[in-house]
Design a protein around this motif. Structure first.
Motif, PDB file in Angstrom:
ATOM      1  N   GLU A 145      10.391  20.396 -25.467  1.00 27.49           N
ATOM      2  CA  GLU A 145      10.285  21.848 -25.579  1.00 27.49           C
ATOM      3  C   GLU A 145      11.287  22.559 -24.666  1.00 27.49           C
ATOM      4  O   GLU A 145      11.812  23.638 -25.009  1.00 27.49           O
ATOM      5  CB  GLU A 145       8.862  22.288 -25.237  1.00 27.49           C
ATOM      6  N   GLU A 146      11.561  21.956 -23.496  1.00 26.64           N
ATOM      7  CA  GLU A 146      12.531  22.573 -22.595  1.00 26.64           C
ATOM      8  C   GLU A 146      13.915  22.644 -23.236  1.00 26.64           C
ATOM      9  O   GLU A 146      14.632  23.637 -23.098  1.00 26.64           O
ATOM     10  CB  GLU A 146      12.589  21.795 -21.285  1.00 26.64           C
ATOM     11  N   LEU A 147      14.314  21.577 -23.944  1.00 29.23           N
ATOM     12  CA  LEU A 147      15.600  21.589 -24.630  1.00 29.23           C
ATOM     13  C   LEU A 147      15.595  22.612 -25.758  1.00 29.23           C
ATOM     14  O   LEU A 147      16.578  23.337 -25.958  1.00 29.23           O
ATOM     15  CB  LEU A 147      15.923  20.196 -25.174  1.00 29.23           C
ATOM     16  N   ALA A 148      14.486  22.697 -26.504  1.00 34.33           N
ATOM     17  CA  ALA A 148      14.399  23.673 -27.584  1.00 34.33           C
ATOM     18  C   ALA A 148      14.517  25.092 -27.053  1.00 34.33           C
ATOM     19  O   ALA A 148      15.214  25.942 -27.639  1.00 34.33           O
ATOM     20  CB  ALA A 148      13.090  23.480 -28.350  1.00 34.33           C
ATOM     21  N   ALA A 149      13.852  25.374 -25.930  1.00 30.66           N
ATOM     22  CA  ALA A 149      13.941  26.707 -25.345  1.00 30.66           C
ATOM     23  C   ALA A 149      15.353  26.999 -24.866  1.00 30.66           C
ATOM     24  O   ALA A 149      15.853  28.129 -24.996  1.00 30.66           O
ATOM     25  CB  ALA A 149      12.939  26.829 -24.198  1.00 30.66           C
ATOM     26  N   HIS A 150      16.021  25.993 -24.315  1.00 31.82           N
ATOM     27  CA  HIS A 150      17.393  26.179 -23.840  1.00 31.82           C
ATOM     28  C   HIS A 150      18.323  26.503 -25.008  1.00 31.82           C
ATOM     29  O   HIS A 150      19.186  27.386 -24.899  1.00 31.82           O
ATOM     30  CB  HIS A 150      17.865  24.909 -23.121  1.00 31.82           C
ATOM     31  N   VAL A 151      18.151  25.819 -26.140  1.00 32.27           N
ATOM     32  CA  VAL A 151      19.010  26.062 -27.303  1.00 32.27           C
ATOM     33  C   VAL A 151      18.726  27.433 -27.891  1.00 32.27           C
ATOM     34  O   VAL A 151      19.644  28.185 -28.264  1.00 32.27           O
ATOM     35  CB  VAL A 151      18.812  24.948 -28.348  1.00 32.27           C
ATOM     36  N   ARG A 152      17.442  27.809 -27.980  1.00 34.18           N
ATOM     37  CA  ARG A 152      17.099  29.109 -28.559  1.00 34.18           C
ATOM     38  C   ARG A 152      17.567  30.275 -27.692  1.00 34.18           C
ATOM     39  O   ARG A 152      17.770  31.388 -28.188  1.00 34.18           O
ATOM     40  CB  ARG A 152      15.590  29.197 -28.768  1.00 34.18           C
ATOM     41  N   SER A 153      17.775  30.028 -26.400  1.00 31.83           N
ATOM     42  CA  SER A 153      18.238  31.097 -25.521  1.00 31.83           C
ATOM     43  C   SER A 153      19.703  31.440 -25.750  1.00 31.83           C
ATOM     44  O   SER A 153      20.173  32.474 -25.265  1.00 31.83           O
ATOM     45  CB  SER A 153      18.021  30.689 -24.061  1.00 31.83           C
ATOM     46  N   GLY A 154      20.423  30.562 -26.462  1.00 32.02           N
ATOM     47  CA  GLY A 154      21.829  30.819 -26.739  1.00 32.02           C
ATOM     48  C   GLY A 154      22.774  30.361 -25.664  1.00 32.02           C
ATOM     49  O   GLY A 154      23.989  30.591 -25.772  1.00 32.02           O
ATOM     50  N   ARG A 155      22.282  29.721 -24.615  1.00 33.45           N
ATOM     51  CA  ARG A 155      23.150  29.250 -23.551  1.00 33.45           C
ATOM     52  C   ARG A 155      23.913  27.995 -23.997  1.00 33.45           C
ATOM     53  O   ARG A 155      23.509  27.293 -24.914  1.00 33.45           O
ATOM     54  CB  ARG A 155      22.334  28.947 -22.295  1.00 33.45           C
TER      55      ARG A 155
END
Length: 677
Positions: free
Chosen positions: A157-167
Motif C-alpha cells: 500500500e505504501e508503494l501504491a500511495a507513493h505512485v498515486r501521489s505523482g512523485r
C-alpha cells in the motif's frame, strides 16, 4: 624546562603500515604481520576494507601511547600533533578501544544511512519480476509500476500511495527494475537476440585438411543484400501502378554487395531495379558472374546467408536416373555422388566452396560494413535520404509517399537515377577501401592488401565452360527434331548444336541451362541419359558443351504482330528488369569496372560497360548484345541507354543473325531457280 618530543623519536612507529599489522590489545607498537584469510570477516560482517582501517587506527593509538611513554612530561596534544592525528579523533578511538577492544575501532559505515525505498516498501522478488516484464513490454518503468498498482495483487500500500501521489520513483526501485539489453532483445525475437548474444570469437584462419592456415585477401568473399537509404528510380514499361502508368518509372532500394573477408575491401555492388523491389536467384547469379569476370574466382569460397541464397540455382541440382530433377542443399560437401546420382551445375563445379550461415553475426564483416557505408552515403546531399527507419527524414519520406502515389516524378523529389546512386555508392566504397583499418582482425589499407595479394597470387579467371553454372533457368529436356526447345512463361527458346544432336539423336535426355533474358549466351548441357541410348558411355552429369540460340523463322517475309497483346505486355513486365553493377578498383589504379544493363525480358539487352585494369581475367560478354565500351570517364547517367529494339513473336535477338539466315535462304532459292531453268 621539559623538552618537546621530536619526530625522530617516534618516526618508526608512525611509518608502520596498518595493512601489515596484527590487532594490538596492549597498545604496544604493532609488529609486522600480513592479514591472513582466517582474519577475513564472516558473511554479513565487517568488510576487509573495514578491518584494514581498524588496524590503521590501532597503529595510531599505539604511536601516541608510545610517544607519551617515552617522553616524560609530553602532553597528549603534543603527542597527537607529532603522530598527525586530531586530539578529538584520538580521544574517540581511545574510548571505543577501552569499551569494546579492537572491535570497537571497526568503522560502522555498513550500518550508516537510512533504508532504501526498496526495503521500505517491502517488494518481493516475484513482484519485481512481474513489474520488470511489464517494463520490457511497455518500454517505461513508471508506466509498468502504475499498471502493477492497478492490476497486480500483492502491491504494498505504501508503494501504491507513493505512485498515486505523482512523485517520481525512488532510485532504488528504478535500479531494481533495470534489465540488461539482451533480455529486451530476447523479447523482440530470436534474430534481434542473436545479433548481440553470445558468439565465439574467431581469428583470421581457415581449416584445410585438418590444418589451420591464415586467410589471405581473395580467399573468401562475403555477399549480402541491403536496402540503400537513398532510393533510386529506373525506367519500366507501363505497369499496373500509378507511378509507372504516369511517368514510366519505378522506385527501388535493393542491391547486392560483396566484400573480401580478409582485407575488408568492398569488391562491388549491383543495384536491382524490379517492379516489386525484390531480387531473385538469377540476379545473384548474374552478380557473381560479373564479379568473377572482373576479378576472377575466389581461391576458397563464398559465405552467404540462407533463404534465396540457398536456391538450387546457386547450389546445384541432384541429377539422377529417376526421370526427375531434385533440389539439394548446398552446404553438404559430404553428399555422395555415385554414377546414377550426381550434383551438377552449381558453384562447387568451379571449385568454389559455399558456406551458408544461420546468424547475421557470422558474416559480421559485411554486416558491420553496411552501417559504415550508409554513414558515408549520408554525406551525399545531392541524393534524397529517407534514413534507416520509416519517417526518420520527414521531407524525404513525404517525397517518397508522393512518388509511390504517382503524384510526382522521383527526380523532382531529389531521388537519383539508378546510375547516379550506383556511382555514389561506388564513390563511398572507393573512399572506404582507401582508409586505414585498426581492428582486431582487419589492419592496414584494404586496397593495398588486396593489390599485394592479387599481384602475388592472381585469381583464376572464368572460362567459357565456367559460365554454365551462372545460367539461372535449368531443367531436363529431350532432343526433338534436332532442337532443344526450352520454355519459360509461355515463350519457347530453341537451341541447336548440330554435331552433338546428330551424334546422340532425337530422344536423348540432357540437363539444359540458359538465361531467358540473355538467350544469346547459349544453352549449357549436361548428360542426363542413363539408358542404352547413351552409346558413348558418358557419366551422369558430365558436361557436354553448348548449344546456340536459333529463334524460329517467320512464315513469310513480314513478322505479324502478336495477337494477344495483353499477355505479351504482362510477360514483358514481369521479365523486365534493370541492374547497375560496379566493381570497385583499387585507388589510383584506374577507373572502376562498370556495367549497366537494360533487359526487356525477350532477349534484348542494352549494356554500357567500362573495364578496370586489375590483375584478373577479362570479363566475358555474351554475343548479340548492344554494347557501349568506354575506358575513362563513366557516361552521363542522365543520358538514357540505347533502347532495345521492339520485337514481336520469336524474332532473332540480333539483326546480324536474322540477316545471315535470310541470306542463306535467298541463296538456296537462287540455286533452285538456276537448276530449274
Amino acid at each position: 624546562m621539559i623538552a618537546e618530543p621530536t619526530i625522530q623519536n617516534f618516526a618508526p612507529a608512525v611509518e608502520r603500515r596498518a595493512e601489515s599489522c596484527t590487532p594490538c590489545t596492549d597498545l604496544t607498537p604493532p609488529v609486522h604481520s600480513p592479514l591472513s584469510l582466517a582474519e577475513l570477516p564472516p558473511v554479513g560482517g565487517p568488510t576487509p576494507r573495514s578491518l584494514v582501517e581498524r588496524n590503521q587506527r590501532l597503529a595510531v593509538l599505539g604511536a601516541v601511547r608510545a610517544a607519551l611513554a617515552q617522553q616524560v612530561g609530553c602532553s597528549e596534544a603534543a603527542a597527537c600533533r607529532l603522530v598527525g592525528v586530531d586530539q578529538s579523533t584520538y580521544s574517540r578511538w581511545r574510548d571505543a578501544h577501552e569499551a569494546s577492544g579492537a572491535d570497537g575501532l571497526v568503522p560502522r559505515r555498513h550500518k550508516a544511512g537510512r533504508k532504501s525505498a526498496l526495503e521500505k516498501f517491502g517488494l518481493s522478488p516475484e513482484l519485481l519480476d512481474k513489474i520488470r516484464a511489464l517494463a520490457l513490454r511497455t518500454g517505461s518503468k513508471r508506466l509498468a509500476v502504475q499498471l502493477a498498482v492497478a492490476d497486480l495483487a500483492g502491491v504494498p500500500e505504501e508503494l501504491a500511495a507513493h505512485v498515486r501521489s505523482g512523485r517520481a520513483l525512488p532510485p532504488s526501485i528504478m535500479r531494481a527494475l533495470q534489465v540488461n539489453e539482451q533480455v529486451g532483445e530476447k523479447l523482440r525475437g530470436q534474430r534481434a537476440y542473436q545479433l548481440n548474444s553470445y558468439d565465439n570469437l574467431r581469428d583470421m584462419t581457415d581449416v584445410i585438411n585438418g590444418l589451420r592456415v591464415p586467410i589471405n585477401p581473395g580467399d573468401w568473399w562475403e555477399l549480402d543484400d541491403m536496402s540503400i537509404n537513398q532510393p533510386f528510380w529506373f525506367e519500366v514499361p507501363a505497369g499496373a501502378d500509378r507511378l509507372s502508368q504516369r511517368h514510366g518509372v519505378q522506385i527501388g532500394r535493393q542491391g547486392l554487395y560483396c566484400m573480401d573477408v580478409c582485407s575488408g575491401r568492398w569488391l562491388g555492388h549491383q543495384l536491382i531495379g524490379r517492379p516489386r523491389d525484390a531480387y531473385r536467384a538469377e540476379d545473384i547469379l548474374r552478380f557473381l558472374r560479373l564479379l568473377m569476370g572482373q576479378y576472377g574466382k575466389p581461391r576458397r569460397g563464398l559465405r552467404l546467408e540462407r533463404g534465396i541464397w540457398e536456391s538450387t540455382r546457386i547450389s546445384g541440382y541432384e541429377l539422377s536416373d529417376t526421370d526427375r530433377l531434385e533440389a539439394t542443399e548446398s552446404d553438404c560437401p559430404e553428399v555422395a555422388a555415385p554414377e546414377r546420382e550426381r550434383l551438377v551445375a552449381g558453384l562447387r563445379d568451379l571449385g568454389i566452396e559455399v558456406v551458408h550461415v544461420y546468424k547475421p553475426g557470422t558474416k559480421g564483416f559485411i554486416e558491420g560494413g553496411f552501417r559504415r557505408l550508409q554513414e558515408v552515403m549520408a554525406s551525399r546531399v545531392d541524393l534524397a535520404n529517407i534514413g534507416r527507419t520509416r519517417g526518420e527524414m520527414e521531407t524525404a519520406t513525404r517525397g517518397l509517399i508522393a512518388v509511390h502515389a504517382g503524384r510526382s516524378h522521383p527526380g523532382n523529389r531529389g531521388f537519383g537515377h539508378i546510375e547516379a546512386v550506383s556511382e555514389a555508392i561506388a564513390w563511398a566504397e572507393t573512399f572506404l577501401n582507401a582508409q586505414t583499418k585498426q581492428g582486431r582482425l582487419h589492419q592496414g589499407i584494404p586496397d593495398e592488401r588486396w593489390v599485394a595479394s592479387a599481384t602475388r597470387a592472381p585469381l583464376a579467371g572464368l572460362s567459357r565452360d565456367d559460365l554454365a553454372v551462372f545460367l539461372p533457368e535449368r531443367g531436363e529436356k529431350q532432343i526433338s527434331s534436332g532442337h532443344l526447345a526450352l520454355q519459360r512463361e509461355g515463350v519457347v527458346y530453341p537451341f541447336v548444336s548440330p554435331e552433338l544432336f546428330a551424334e546422340v539423336g532425337n530422344g536423348y535426355r540432357v540437363l539444359a541451362a540458359f538465361d531467358p533474358s540473355e538467350p544469346t549466351l547459349g544453352c549449357a548441357m549436361w548428360n542426363a541419359e542413363t539408358s542404352s541410348t547413351n552409346r558413348q558411355g558418358w557419366r551422369l552429369g558430365q558436361f557436354l558443351g553448348w548449344a546456340e540460340f536459333e529463334p524460329a523463322a517467320p512464315q513469310f517475309g513480314v513478322d505479324p504482330e502478336h495477337t494477344a497483346q495483353s499477355l505479351e505486355n504482362r510477360r514483358r513486365y514481369h521479365n523486365y528488369h534493370r541492374t547497375a553493377f560496379r566493381a570497385i578498383a583499387a585507388f589510383g589504379l584506374g577507373v572502376d569496372g562498370r556495367e549497366s544493363t537494360v533487359r526487356d525480358g525477350r532477349g534484348n539487352v542494352a549494356r554500357s560497360t567500362s573495364a578496370v585494369p586489375v590483375p584478373a581475367a577479362p570479363a566475358v560478354t555474351s554475343p548479340g548484345e548492344t554494347e557501349i565500351r568506354t575506358t575513362a570517364e563513366p557516361r552521363d547517367p542522365l543520358v538514357p541507354l540505347p533502347a532495345p529494339r521492339r520485337r514481336s513473336g520469336l524474332e532473332a535477338p540480333t539483326q546480324e543473325q536474322f540477316t545471315q539466315r535470310r541470306g542463306r535462304t535467298a541463296g538456296l532459292l537462287a540455286a533452285l531457280k538456276t537448276a530449274a531453268a
